[in-house]
Design an enzyme around this catalytic site. Sequence first.
Site, short mmCIF file in Angstrom:
data_model
loop_
_atom_site.label_atom_id
_atom_site.label_comp_id
_atom_site.label_asym_id
_atom_site.label_seq_id
_atom_site.Cartn_x
_atom_site.Cartn_y
_atom_site.Cartn_z
N HIS A 85 6.03 0.51 -0.53
CA HIS A 85 4.61 0.52 -0.17
C HIS A 85 3.74 0.85 -1.38
O HIS A 85 4.23 1.32 -2.39
CB HIS A 85 4.35 1.53 0.95
CG HIS A 85 5.02 1.14 2.24
ND1 HIS A 85 6.22 1.69 2.64
CD2 HIS A 85 4.65 0.27 3.20
CE1 HIS A 85 6.56 1.16 3.81
NE2 HIS A 85 5.63 0.30 4.17
N LYS B 111 2.69 -10.13 -10.93
CA LYS B 111 1.24 -10.22 -10.76
C LYS B 111 0.84 -9.19 -9.70
O LYS B 111 1.34 -9.24 -8.57
CB LYS B 111 0.84 -11.63 -10.33
CG LYS B 111 -0.64 -11.93 -10.48
CD LYS B 111 -1.06 -12.01 -11.96
CE LYS B 111 -2.47 -12.51 -12.13
NZ LYS B 111 -2.62 -13.94 -11.79
N HIS B 112 -0.03 -8.27 -10.05
CA HIS B 112 -0.48 -7.23 -9.12
C HIS B 112 0.71 -6.48 -8.51
O HIS B 112 0.77 -6.26 -7.30
CB HIS B 112 -1.38 -7.81 -8.05
CG HIS B 112 -2.61 -8.46 -8.61
ND1 HIS B 112 -3.48 -7.81 -9.45
CD2 HIS B 112 -3.11 -9.72 -8.46
CE1 HIS B 112 -4.47 -8.62 -9.79
NE2 HIS B 112 -4.27 -9.79 -9.21
N ASN C 10 5.59 -6.15 3.90
CA ASN C 10 6.84 -6.77 4.32
C ASN C 10 7.26 -7.82 3.30
O ASN C 10 6.45 -8.67 2.93
CB ASN C 10 6.67 -7.43 5.68
CG ASN C 10 6.58 -6.44 6.82
OD1 ASN C 10 7.41 -5.56 6.92
ND2 ASN C 10 5.60 -6.59 7.69
#
Length: 527
Positions: A527, A278-279, A421
Site C-alpha cells: 500500500h 512510473k509513480h 490490488n
Amino acid sequence: MPNLAPVTRALLSVSDKTGLVELGQALARHGVELLSTGGTAKTLRDAGLDVKDVSEVTGFPEMMDGRVKTLHPVVHGGLLALRDNTEHRAAMDEHGIGPIDLVVVNLYPFEETVAKGADYDTTIENIDIGGPAMIRSAAKNHGFVNVVVDVEDYAAVIAQLDANGGQTEYAFRQGLAQTAYARTAAYDTAVSTWMAAQVEGTPRRVSVSGTLAQTLRYGENPHQSAAFYTDGSTRAGIATAKQHQGKELSYNNINDTDAAFELVSEFGADAPACAIIKHANPCGVATGETLRDAYTRAFQCDQTSAFGGIIALNQTLDAATAEEITSIFTEVVIAPDATPEAMEIFANKKNLRLLTTGGLADAAAAGQTIRQVAGGYLVQDKDTGRVSMNDLKVVTKKQPSEQEMKDLMFAWTVAKHVKSNAIIYVKDGATVGVGAGQMSRVDSTRIAARKAEDMAQELGLTAPLTQGSVVASDAFFPFADGLITAAEAGATAIIQPGGSMRDDDVIAAADEAGLAMVFTGVRHFRH
C-alpha cells in the site's frame, strides 16, 4: 545571556582525527587552553600544541579501560556552570572548577561496529557514555558553551572565532546545540535498535533518526518543502548511490528510483534484468539475453507510461543499452555500474541522471519499514517473503507447463512490488500487462489487459501479448470474475495466494476455463 561568549578553554576528545590538528592550531592562535584525552591528546601534541590531560584537571587517571575519564564534577561543572550566576561562580571558585567553553566530541563508532558484524561484547564496548554526557551538558548550557559533534562544523567554529575576536555568537551556539542533541538522539536510536534485535518481544518504545543528505527543491508537489535523510546503513541503493550526471534528484525521483532498484535487485545479477518504474509502480519488467534485450522487452510492456520513467538495471550499463535508453526521455537510470562508453553516451543527455550503486540490494536481508500516520508510526518487518517451486500447490486439473511455471515465478516476484490490488500478466520472462492500485481486483485485471491491447496496436501485433500469458495476483481472488477476465485476455495459468472463502468457486472457474492455477500460501499486499 550574552550574544558573544568567549572561548578560553576547550576539551577535545574524538575518535575521528580528521581536521583535528587544524582546529587545535586555530584554537591555540586565539589563546584557548586545550584539554584532551588519550589518542586525541597525542595527535595534538605530535603537532606541537600544548595540551593538558583531563586527568590532570580532575585529579583522577583514566581507569577501567578508559570507561571512566570525563565523568567528573570538574568536567561537567565546567560545562554546566552559568557564567552570569554568582552562586555558580562561587561554587566553581570553591571547588577549583574552571570553565570549559568548547567541547569537541565525536562518539565511539558504534554504528560502524554493528555494520562490521562485531560480536555482542565488542559492540557493547563501543557504546559511548562519557561522550554523550559531555555533549548534552554542553548543549544544555549553549548560552555560554559551544558543542561540536561533526567534523563538518570545524571550519564554522574557526570562522566564528576569527570574526569575533575569539568569541562566538549565540545563534551559532544554539545551532550547534540542536545538531548535538540530534546526534545523541541518533546514537541512542542506533543503540536501542540494535538492542531490540537482541531481545525477544516488541519494544515498548522505538525511535528513528536520519542525517541530512539533501535539501530537496520541493516534495511531491511544489508547495511542499522536503529533504532527504539517510539512516547510516550500507545497503546498496538510492541512499548509497553515486550520481554521475544530471540535475539534483527530486522527492519523487528518489522515491521511484528506490522502488525500481529494490525490484530489479530481486532477480540477482546472473541474468540481465530491467525494471521501469512510473509513480512507484512498474510499467515494465523483463529479463533478456542481453541488458539491451531486457530493457527493450520491459519497454514494450507499456511504452506510453515508460516516457519520463525510472530505469533500474541489475548489471553494468553498457553502450548498446545506453543508446537504446536515450531514444526516449528518461528521468533516472540506476545500475550497479556503467562502462565509460555508456557514460559518454549519457553525457549528451544533460538532464538524465545516472546513478551507480556498486552492487545490488540484498532482497532477502531483514529490515523494517516505517510509515507515519496521524499521531504515530506503523512499523513492520520488511517484506522478504519468497516462494520456491516446491512451495507452490497446483489446485486445478491442468498442470502448468515448465515455461508457465517459470513465468508464474517471475510474475509473482514482480507482484511483490506492485501496489495493491495488483495484477501482472507475464509472457516469456517479461511483463505484458500491469494493473496496479485499483480498489477492485477485477478492475486491475481489466486495466492490465487493456494496456496490452493498446501496446499490440502500437507495435503492429496481430494479437495482444496477453494471449498465452500467465497472471499473478498479489492476494486471493475473492470472486471468479477477475480470473474469468484474465482468461478472456488469453491467460493460460494463474498464481495467487489462495485462502478465500470462495476458493472452491474460483478453482472450479479455472477448471472450466481450462486454466492451470497454483496457490502460494503467501500474499504481497503493498500500500
